[in-house]
Motif scaffolding. Structure first.
Motif, PDB file in Angstrom:
ATOM      1  N   THR A  61       0.088   5.783  -4.476  1.00 41.62           N
ATOM      2  CA  THR A  61       0.491   4.328  -3.987  1.00 41.62           C
ATOM      3  C   THR A  61       0.948   4.735  -2.516  1.00 41.62           C
ATOM      4  O   THR A  61       0.951   3.571  -1.854  1.00 41.62           O
ATOM      5  CB  THR A  61       1.462   3.730  -4.742  1.00 41.62           C
ATOM      6  N   ASP A  62       1.167   5.966  -2.032  1.00 47.22           N
ATOM      7  CA  ASP A  62       1.596   6.347  -0.645  1.00 47.22           C
ATOM      8  C   ASP A  62       0.293   6.852   0.027  1.00 47.22           C
ATOM      9  O   ASP A  62       0.652   7.336   1.204  1.00 47.22           O
ATOM     10  CB  ASP A  62       2.733   7.160  -0.531  1.00 47.22           C
ATOM     11  N   LEU A  63      -0.859   6.683  -0.460  1.00 50.55           N
ATOM     12  CA  LEU A  63      -2.173   7.053   0.459  1.00 50.55           C
ATOM     13  C   LEU A  63      -2.175   6.431   1.792  1.00 50.55           C
ATOM     14  O   LEU A  63      -1.888   5.195   2.054  1.00 50.55           O
ATOM     15  CB  LEU A  63      -3.162   6.764  -0.410  1.00 50.55           C
ATOM     16  N   ARG A  64      -2.386   7.170   2.776  1.00 46.56           N
ATOM     17  CA  ARG A  64      -2.201   6.847   4.241  1.00 46.56           C
ATOM     18  C   ARG A  64      -3.502   5.790   4.499  1.00 46.56           C
ATOM     19  O   ARG A  64      -3.623   4.889   5.251  1.00 46.56           O
ATOM     20  CB  ARG A  64      -2.428   8.069   5.237  1.00 46.56           C
ATOM     21  N   THR A  65      -4.784   6.306   3.642  1.00 49.37           N
ATOM     22  CA  THR A  65      -5.892   5.534   4.083  1.00 49.37           C
ATOM     23  C   THR A  65      -5.745   3.983   3.320  1.00 49.37           C
ATOM     24  O   THR A  65      -5.579   4.189   2.070  1.00 49.37           O
ATOM     25  CB  THR A  65      -7.288   6.052   3.515  1.00 49.37           C
ATOM     26  N   GLU A  66      -6.043   2.944   4.140  1.00 43.94           N
ATOM     27  CA  GLU A  66      -5.893   1.742   3.393  1.00 43.94           C
ATOM     28  C   GLU A  66      -7.276   1.613   2.601  1.00 43.94           C
ATOM     29  O   GLU A  66      -8.478   2.098   2.825  1.00 43.94           O
ATOM     30  CB  GLU A  66      -6.027   0.456   4.409  1.00 43.94           C
TER      31      GLU A  66
END
Length: 287
Positions: A61-66
């Motif tokens: 959920t903290d992935l930098r890529t949208e």
């Protein structure tokens, strides 16, 4: 939302190619648009949807890529919305071939009925009918940004864009104006079919930036660094923006809302807004 939070690049990835999805996360794009529409043959759309669901749920959920998904229109739209609603890692849905504000309202209402109050929408206008409804579409519920499907639109209208893309300028301006009037984010720049000529792609992307778009959709990983460079202000631009902000603040403290810069150009509130935008884009480029 500040432009600091807006991607500079949206890389399209086929939804029926799971092996490409994980690799796409390493291509450097600020956002991915997983495609369930044009990139996926009809016979593969159902298994692709299931695979995309699983892949999205497996991401942190903290992935930098949208993460976005472009869904189909017509009879498939409702089922795909239902399958993707409420997935925590999904930023939003890119709505292919939107024709009216009613299309947007139906998706927004369906998301709400399914308990999804966070997913946002990115309608794609790809026909003459859609272009004549663009202001109403942009003002629809949950619309985050607009995007133009220029290849389909050119086919629908008979346009034959030249190298300078002059034939598309009026259409692009309609989408930029509709977005500004609706109070939403600037639209995403349209895809380019240029994948091997970095100089030509950069020239096209600089044109898109001047026309009022923020970021650009990409169809090939090689386009990503070129688009990033165009939408990342130089040190000189960032420093000039800081100077504008500080000098205008000083002028306002002395009772004036305008001033002249070192080159004799007027600096007012509109210039100030652009300066803040430049600094936001510079911040977005920071690792």
């Amino acid at each position: 939302m500040s432009v600091t939070d807006l991607p500079r690049t949206y890389l399209y990835v086929p939804g029926n190619a799971p092996e490409k999805l994980d690799k796409a996360l390493d291509r450097g794009a600020d956002a991915l648009i997983v495609d369930l529409e044009d990139a996926v043959p009809v016979a593969e759309k159902d298994p692709a949807l299931a695979a995309v669901q699983d892949w999205l749920r497996a991401q942190p959920t903290d992935l930098r890529t949208e993460l976005w998904v472009r869904i189909n229109g017509g009879n498939r739209r409702s089922g795909e919305v239902a399958a993707l609603a409420g997935i925590p890692t999904l930023r939003g849905l890119a709505l292919a071939k939107v024709e009216s504000a009613q299309d947007v309202r139906e998706v927004a209402d369906q998301l709400a009925s399914l308990g999804d109050h966070d997913s946002v929408l990115m309608p794609l206008v790809e026909s003459a009918v859609a272009m004549l409804q663009v202001a109403a579409i942009a003002a629809g519920p949950r619309v985050h940004q607009m995007q133009i499907g220029e290849v389909d639109l050119a086919g629908d209208t008979g346009l034959e864009p030249g190298q300078d893309e002059a034939e598309l300028a009026g259409i692009r301006m309609m989408v930029v104006l509709a977005s500004a009037a609706a109070g939403i984010n600037p639209p995403v720049g349209p895809v380019s079919r240029i994948t091997k000529d970095a100089k030509a792609l950069a020239e096209s992307t600089r044109r898109v930036r001047r026309q009022g778009f923020l970021g650009r959709a990409c169809i090939h990983p090689a386009q990503v660094p070129v688009v990033h460079e165009v939408f990342t202000p130089s040190r000189e631009e960032a420093e000039e923006a800081r100077t504008v902000i500080s000098r205008l603040a000083a002028a306002e403290a002395e009772g004036s809302g305008v001033l002249l810069d070192d080159q004799g150009r007027l600096v007012d509130g509109a210039v100030l807004r652009n300066a803040h935008k430049i600094l936001a884009l510079a911040a977005r480029a920071e690792p």
